[in-house]
Write a protein that holds these residues in place. Structure first.
Motif, PDB file in Angstrom:
ATOM      1  N   UNK A  47      45.340  26.473  48.802  1.00 38.59           N
ATOM      2  CA  UNK A  47      44.082  25.746  48.723  1.00 38.59           C
ATOM      3  C   UNK A  47      43.884  25.202  47.312  1.00 38.59           C
ATOM      4  N   UNK A  48      43.192  24.059  47.183  1.00 42.41           N
ATOM      5  CA  UNK A  48      42.866  23.561  45.840  1.00 42.41           C
ATOM      6  C   UNK A  48      41.836  24.434  45.130  1.00 42.41           C
ATOM      7  N   UNK A  49      41.160  25.296  45.866  1.00 41.83           N
ATOM      8  CA  UNK A  49      40.202  26.232  45.268  1.00 41.83           C
ATOM      9  C   UNK A  49      40.988  27.403  44.699  1.00 41.83           C
ATOM     10  N   UNK A  50      40.971  27.545  43.387  1.00 42.51           N
ATOM     11  CA  UNK A  50      41.785  28.562  42.734  1.00 42.51           C
ATOM     12  C   UNK A  50      40.912  29.525  41.921  1.00 42.51           C
ATOM     13  N   UNK A  51      40.865  30.803  42.312  1.00 47.41           N
ATOM     14  CA  UNK A  51      40.114  31.785  41.521  1.00 47.41           C
ATOM     15  C   UNK A  51      40.815  32.059  40.190  1.00 47.41           C
ATOM     16  N   UNK A 106      29.846  25.772  41.088  1.00 47.23           N
ATOM     17  CA  UNK A 106      30.093  25.110  42.368  1.00 47.23           C
ATOM     18  C   UNK A 106      31.320  25.679  43.070  1.00 47.23           C
ATOM     19  N   UNK A 107      32.243  26.283  42.303  1.00 46.53           N
ATOM     20  CA  UNK A 107      33.436  26.863  42.909  1.00 46.53           C
ATOM     21  C   UNK A 107      33.119  28.137  43.686  1.00 46.53           C
ATOM     22  N   UNK A 108      32.020  28.789  43.343  1.00 49.94           N
ATOM     23  CA  UNK A 108      31.611  29.985  44.086  1.00 49.94           C
ATOM     24  C   UNK A 108      31.326  29.612  45.539  1.00 49.94           C
ATOM     25  N   UNK A 109      30.583  28.530  45.736  1.00 50.24           N
ATOM     26  CA  UNK A 109      30.280  28.077  47.102  1.00 50.24           C
ATOM     27  C   UNK A 109      31.548  27.620  47.819  1.00 50.24           C
ATOM     28  N   UNK A 110      32.428  26.928  47.097  1.00 45.67           N
ATOM     29  CA  UNK A 110      33.678  26.463  47.710  1.00 45.67           C
ATOM     30  C   UNK A 110      34.521  27.642  48.178  1.00 45.67           C
ATOM     31  N   UNK A 115      36.581  31.072  52.658  1.00 46.33           N
ATOM     32  CA  UNK A 115      36.791  32.381  53.295  1.00 46.33           C
ATOM     33  C   UNK A 115      36.144  32.416  54.676  1.00 46.33           C
ATOM     34  N   UNK A 116      34.951  31.871  54.787  1.00 47.14           N
ATOM     35  CA  UNK A 116      34.230  31.921  56.063  1.00 47.14           C
ATOM     36  C   UNK A 116      34.910  31.092  57.146  1.00 47.14           C
ATOM     37  N   UNK A 117      35.771  30.167  56.724  1.00 50.74           N
ATOM     38  CA  UNK A 117      36.502  29.365  57.726  1.00 50.74           C
ATOM     39  C   UNK A 117      37.727  30.088  58.281  1.00 50.74           C
ATOM     40  N   UNK A 118      38.074  31.233  57.725  1.00 53.92           N
ATOM     41  CA  UNK A 118      39.258  31.971  58.202  1.00 53.92           C
ATOM     42  C   UNK A 118      38.877  32.827  59.409  1.00 53.92           C
ATOM     43  N   UNK A 180      31.613  37.142  45.115  1.00 52.89           N
ATOM     44  CA  UNK A 180      32.181  35.947  44.477  1.00 52.89           C
ATOM     45  C   UNK A 180      31.220  35.522  43.376  1.00 52.89           C
ATOM     46  N   UNK A 181      31.717  35.414  42.166  1.00 48.26           N
ATOM     47  CA  UNK A 181      30.842  35.039  41.053  1.00 48.26           C
ATOM     48  C   UNK A 181      31.660  34.314  39.990  1.00 48.26           C
ATOM     49  N   UNK A 182      30.956  33.714  39.035  1.00 47.02           N
ATOM     50  CA  UNK A 182      31.639  33.040  37.938  1.00 47.02           C
ATOM     51  C   UNK A 182      32.083  34.064  36.905  1.00 47.02           C
TER      52      UNK A 182
END
Length: 371
Positions: A47-51, A106-110, A115-118, A180-182
């Protein structure tokens, strides 16, 4: 002082029995924790969303006992208080906990939405913003998105259920928590937790600590907002160079204003001014797209123009744009935008000519210094 220390003596055997049982089955729960971390890492891998990082923990035996010791006051005086979690092994959803640390708000929401889509792996049973109460009350606290997820037909969970109760049919379903947090909120919460909740002696607490934590939370919110705005500006500027996207957008007067205010907000005009003059000047050189203007408004060129002309006053957008076009196109800019050479009065041509000669002298000096 822990909840276990203040637990009613009559409830201690029940809590201790639950704690002993938890100690027995905890290795099975550690396996569940490891698999949940691996599964969430896999979610982000493609995913482009990277922790920044993903971490997990299985609640310690001591922490379990303390939480299982929490009581509800009796309904009537003299009655036995009741336990807040009468079956902690089944009531507690944070025995397995994961933390996902992101860079920007904004990445927290992403991350949460990803995760909720899995849905083949997890069923989201709870989703809340931890600081929403502080927002509505006008106070400060760290922000954290909390998801309660339920596994679906997971084999490692089935093995844990067999360990927990061999007589029950294992269904592979288990509730666990994901925070999930910054990174800034994470740092704040870790420091606060160490001082507020791990203090050796509660008598050492001072109301001034609360004041300081509130102040630092407010400062962190300001810093996060600044970083978010910086990221948004970066994404916007990056889009100016996308030939197949924003970079090809035509230079209408409003578009020129928006590009200018993104790249050079410190060189401002009155908000109601018309930017049609800029569109006409750029169009004279065939500059008609967002990318054309972004390429013109480069910091290095602006620095050199300022140095060459040694402006007595900071120029506004109209003068600076004129100078940048003169810097790039030279005499061609004069011929395209000034009066004809044989005009009886030609103040613009003469002004551009003086500025052009200064630019030529500056370039000659630069060339000499570079030799």
């Amino acid at each position: 002082m822990s909840a276990w220390d203040t637990l009613d003596e009559r409830l201690r055997p029940t809590v201790q029995a639950s704690t002993d049982e938890y100690a027995r089955v905890r290795p099975g729960l550690e396996a569940v924790t490891a698999e949940m971390e691996a599964n969430l890492r896999a979610v982000f891998a493609d995913s482009p969303v990277k922790p920044l990082f993903v971490a997990s923990r299985t609640k310690s035996v001591e922490s379990f006992r303390d939480k299982a010791s929490r009581m509800l006051p009796p309904e009537h005086p003299g009655e036995l208080p009741s336990l807040l979690f009468p079956e902690p092994l089944r009531n507690l959803t944070d025995l397995v906990g994961l933390r996902i640390i992101m860079t920007l708000p904004h990445e927290v929401d992403e991350a949460a939405n990803l995760i909720k889509r899995q849905r083949a792996e997890f069923d989201c049973r709870g989703d809340r913003e931890k600081d929403i109460g502080s927002i509505e009350s006008g106070t400060y606290g760290y922000s954290s998105r909390h998801l309660i997820l339920r596994t679906i037909q997971n084999e490692t969970v089935r093995n844990y259920h067999k360990l927990l109760d061999p007589d029950q049919r294992p269904n592979g379903s288990y509730l666990f928590e994901v925070q999930i947090r910054t990174v800034l909120a994470h740092a704040w919460s870790e420091i606060e937790h160490d001082i507020r909740f791990k203090a050796g002696d509660p008598r050492a607490w001072s109301p001034y600590f609360d004041r300081q934590f509130t102040a630092t939370a407010a400062m962190l919110e300001t810093v996060e907002t600044a970083f978010a705005e910086l990221h948004e500006r970066y994404e916007t500027v990056t889009g100016f160079w996308d030939e197949e996207g924003q970079g090809s957008a035509p230079l209408t007067p409003n578009r020129i204003r928006d590009i200018w205010m993104t790249l050079l907000p410190h060189v401002n005009r009155k908000s109601g001014d018309d930017w049609g003059w800029a569109a006409e000047m750029l169009a004279a050189h065939g500059m008609k797209t967002t990318m054309d203007l972004a390429g013109l408004l480069q910091a290095e060129a602006i620095t050199k123009v300022r140095a060459a002309l040694d402006h007595r006053y900071s120029p506004g957008p109209d003068r600076l744009l004129d100078d940048l076009l003169l810097w790039r196109f030279g005499k061609e800019h004069i011929d395209l935008t000034a009066e004809p050479e044989d005009a009886p009065v030609k103040p613009r041509r003469e002004s551009l000519g003086r500025r052009y000669r200064l630019m030529q002298l500056y370039r000659a000096r630069e060339a000499d210094q570079g030799q």
